[in-house]
Design a protein around this motif. Structure first.
Motif, PDB file in Angstrom:
ATOM      1  N   LEU A   1      66.251  16.793  14.217  1.00 47.41           N
ATOM      2  CA  LEU A   1      65.530  15.676  13.904  1.00 47.41           C
ATOM      3  C   LEU A   1      66.082  14.423  14.542  1.00 47.41           C
ATOM      4  CD1 LEU A   1      63.575  14.467  11.436  1.00 47.41           C
ATOM      5  CD2 LEU A   1      65.634  14.324   9.892  1.00 47.41           C
ATOM      6  N   TYR A   2      65.154  13.685  14.611  1.00 46.94           N
ATOM      7  CA  TYR A   2      65.639  12.086  15.052  1.00 46.94           C
ATOM      8  C   TYR A   2      64.847  11.194  14.212  1.00 46.94           C
ATOM      9  CZ  TYR A   2      66.428  14.552  19.557  1.00 46.94           C
ATOM     10  OH  TYR A   2      66.878  15.287  20.673  1.00 46.94           O
ATOM     11  N   VAL A   3      65.686  10.168  13.711  1.00 45.23           N
ATOM     12  CA  VAL A   3      65.089   9.103  13.054  1.00 45.23           C
ATOM     13  C   VAL A   3      65.457   7.727  13.583  1.00 45.23           C
ATOM     14  CG1 VAL A   3      65.541   8.145  10.813  1.00 45.23           C
ATOM     15  CG2 VAL A   3      66.012  10.389  10.976  1.00 45.23           C
ATOM     16  N   TYR A   4      64.283   7.084  13.575  1.00 49.34           N
ATOM     17  CA  TYR A   4      64.367   5.624  14.304  1.00 49.34           C
ATOM     18  C   TYR A   4      64.065   4.594  13.359  1.00 49.34           C
ATOM     19  CZ  TYR A   4      63.326   8.855  18.204  1.00 49.34           C
ATOM     20  OH  TYR A   4      63.306   9.750  19.287  1.00 49.34           O
ATOM     21  N   GLY A   5      64.841   3.790  13.452  1.00 51.86           N
ATOM     22  CA  GLY A   5      64.918   2.539  12.610  1.00 51.86           C
ATOM     23  C   GLY A   5      64.850   1.224  13.497  1.00 51.86           C
ATOM     24  N   ASP A   6      64.729   0.035  12.573  1.00 49.46           N
ATOM     25  CA  ASP A   6      64.734  -1.279  13.011  1.00 49.46           C
ATOM     26  C   ASP A   6      65.976  -1.704  13.868  1.00 49.46           C
ATOM     27  OD1 ASP A   6      65.849  -1.700  10.685  1.00 49.46           O
ATOM     28  OD2 ASP A   6      64.509  -3.483  10.241  1.00 49.46           O
TER      29      ASP A   6
END
Length: 177
Positions: free
Chosen positions: A112-117
């Motif tokens: 899983l890859y999670v992208y945030g601000d």
């Protein structure tokens, strides 16, 4: 040893005395085994109702559906949270549901890859299908900490395509903080 969790939106039914399970397969031998049903009214509920499956013969209705009526065995307080269920700032529960179609499961490594601000998580290894995860018609639960990413705006999930059966049918992914 598989546990399936279902969320159902409904009005409060009060104290339960029985539940009815229905299988729409129309076959007399569905291959489905249910040890028990546990019902909680909501996530923060303090009481749960336990309905064991008593191995009674299935009643076949006139419409061809199989029906099991399970009677209340016990009403008890919800067990306290284990260390695994405690949360720190930035922790998220990740629910991964694999489809029920034939050969939907995988023995590959799922990431899983999670992208945030503020940042992206980089690869988070959820597990290997060959270790019993991501099997046909199952839901797997994980806890990940992605505090560093800030407000999440996108995720990516995939597998490394390694193993004898790397194909995978991801039916649903849900993240909850």
């Amino acid at each position: 040893g598989q546990v399936d969790v279902f969320e159902i939106e409904a009005v409060s039914l009060g104290a339960l005395k029985s539940v009815v399970l229905r299988c729409d397969s129309g076959k007399s031998d569905t291959g489905w085994y249910c040890q028990q049903v546990i019902v909680r009214e909501s996530e923060g509920a303090r009481t749960e109702w336990i309905f064991p499956y008593e191995r009674r013969p299935e009643e076949k209705r006139s419409d061809g559906q199989l029906v099991r009526t399970l009677l209340l065995q016990e009403e008890r307080p919800v067990p306290s949270e284990s260390a695994e269920d405690t949360f720190e700032d930035g922790d998220w529960k990740v629910y991964v549901s694999t489809g029920s179609m034939e050969d939907a499961g995988t023995d590959a490594e799922v990431t899983l890859y999670v992208y945030g601000d503020k940042a992206s998580s980089g690869p988070i290894q959820l597990g290997l299908g060959k270790d019993g995860l991501f099997q046909q018609h199952t839901a797997d639960k994980f806890k990940v900490n992605v505090k560093v990413v800030g407000d999440i705006y996108k995720i990516r999930i995939g597998h490394n395509n390694v193993g004898d059966h790397p194909d995978w049918y991801l039916e649903r992914l849900k993240m909850k903080d």
